[in-house]
Scaffold this active site. Structure first.
Site, mmCIF file in Angstrom:
data_model
loop_
_atom_site.group_PDB
_atom_site.id
_atom_site.type_symbol
_atom_site.label_atom_id
_atom_site.label_comp_id
_atom_site.label_asym_id
_atom_site.label_seq_id
_atom_site.Cartn_x
_atom_site.Cartn_y
_atom_site.Cartn_z
ATOM 1 N N THR A 53 -33.759 -61.613 -2.233
ATOM 2 C CA THR A 53 -34.754 -62.655 -2.025
ATOM 3 C C THR A 53 -34.357 -63.923 -2.770
ATOM 4 O O THR A 53 -33.739 -63.853 -3.821
ATOM 5 C CB THR A 53 -36.129 -62.209 -2.578
ATOM 6 O OG1 THR A 53 -36.449 -60.928 -2.061
ATOM 7 C CG2 THR A 53 -37.226 -63.183 -2.225
ATOM 8 N N GLY A 89 -40.442 -55.837 3.851
ATOM 9 C CA GLY A 89 -40.704 -55.695 2.426
ATOM 10 C C GLY A 89 -41.824 -56.587 1.948
ATOM 11 O O GLY A 89 -42.713 -56.981 2.707
ATOM 12 N N THR A 111 -38.905 -60.544 -6.758
ATOM 13 C CA THR A 111 -37.606 -60.254 -6.160
ATOM 14 C C THR A 111 -37.268 -58.803 -6.486
ATOM 15 O O THR A 111 -37.800 -58.228 -7.433
ATOM 16 C CB THR A 111 -36.517 -61.198 -6.698
ATOM 17 O OG1 THR A 111 -35.295 -60.960 -5.992
ATOM 18 C CG2 THR A 111 -36.267 -61.009 -8.177
ATOM 19 N N GLY A 112 -36.392 -58.221 -5.681
ATOM 20 C CA GLY A 112 -36.035 -56.831 -5.907
ATOM 21 C C GLY A 112 -36.535 -55.948 -4.784
ATOM 22 O O GLY A 112 -36.762 -56.407 -3.672
ATOM 23 N N GLY A 171 -38.867 -54.365 -2.482
ATOM 24 C CA GLY A 171 -40.202 -54.796 -2.102
ATOM 25 C C GLY A 171 -41.273 -53.737 -2.150
ATOM 26 O O GLY A 171 -42.447 -54.041 -2.420
#
Length: 310
Positions: A167, A197, A218-219, A221
């Site tokens: 993201t 996500g 971020t990461g 989801g």
């Protein structure tokens, strides 16, 4: 400029106000901040700044987790998710959008031109084409080769901070002390066809309250969706937490959910936050997450976020 405010315990605190400010996720946040700052430095609107900023990653084929050149799903399709939100809590979102390079701009059109918040799949594509967006193949040769290499094993196990820093999220506070945010992604690499996500989900991937602050994620989801992560960060700031403290508390909640679960070994999540006074903060589950920050005094630099586990 100084502001006298009351925190949730009705204690008077005096805070200097920093504005404008822009904060965004990962290394590609540097280029994104540079574009956003062109608007913010000239007194422009935070909404215009975040849209222009994240479009740099969408258009860059070397950023293989966003837009053009994004890693495909396990069927070989590049599918994109994005959302945008302004100071009035207006928001727009698209999910499972194919063949359109700038989903964040489509999301803004959804916000401004429809009675809806989210459009998905074929409906989102139809709307984008009606609004004049051009259809194009987003699967670059570089990402196609990566997909073909993945097919040899077809193992879905994201590499921390590579395949699951999927993201670019951006938050901005402008000269008028108004907040906006945007989030855009090609989603988790090698995901199931149809998976969406947190990035286009208001409250999970992005949330703001113009009286309080803004947060974005971020990461992986699924973890943010299980906690309504970004909304929770904002609510914690409402109750007196600093941006850093709020991000840290939500990451701690996610860690508690996943503790003892096999997915924890490859899970990464991170949050950025910005409050109404221009204070910023970030926190992540594992080491390796960084974010870009720019103000009048801070000249667009990357900062490594604090983390829960190595």
């Amino acid at each position: 400029m100084f502001l006298i405010v009351l925190n949730y315990q009705n204690k008077i605190i005096s805070l200097s106000i920093v504005k404008p400010v822009v904060i965004s996720t990962w290394n590609h946040g540097i280029a994104a901040n540079n574009e956003a700052w062109k608007i913010l430095a000239n007194g422009g609107h935070a909404l215009d700044a975040v849209e222009l900023g994240v479009k740099t990653a969408e258009a860059n084929p070397n950023v293989q987790t966003v837009g053009l050149g994004g890693f495909p799903d396990r069927e070989g399709y590049v599918t994109l998710d994005a959302c945008i939100m302004d100071q009035y809590n207006n928001c727009g979102s698209v999910a499972f959008l194919q063949n359109i390079k700038h989903p964040v701009s489509v999301a803004r059109k959804v916000m401004e031109k429809t009675p809806h918040v989210m459009l998905v799949g074929e409906g989102a594509l139809q709307f984008a084409l009606e609004e004049g967006f051009e259809k194009e193949d987003l699967l670059t040769e570089k990402s196609k080769k990566a997909y073909e290499a993945w097919l040899l094993k077809s193992e879905y196990k994201p590499v921390i901070n590579i395949e699951n820093h999927d993201t670019i999220s951006m938050l901005a506070l402008d000269e008028n002390r108004n907040l906006s945010g945007a989030c855009t992604t090609s989603g988790a690499s090698w995901k199931m066809h149809g998976r969406v996500g947190d990035s286009p989900i208001i409250g999970a991937g992005l949330f703001l309250d113009n009286e309080i602050g803004a947060a974005a994620a971020t990461g992986m989801g699924e973890a943010m969706m299980k906690t309504a992560g970004s909304a929770m960060v904002v609510e914690l700031m409402r109750h007196g937490k600093s941006p850093y403290e709020a991000c840290k508390e939500v990451v701690e909640r996610i860690y508690k959910i996943y503790k003892g679960h096999p997915d924890l070994e490859w899970l990464q999540v991170g949050f950025i936050a910005l409050n109404k006074q221009g204070e910023h903060g970030a926190y992540c589950l594992r080491s390796g997450f960084n974010y870009a920050i720019q103000t009048k005094k801070i000249k667009n630099k990357l900062i490594n976020a604090d983390f829960k586990i190595q």
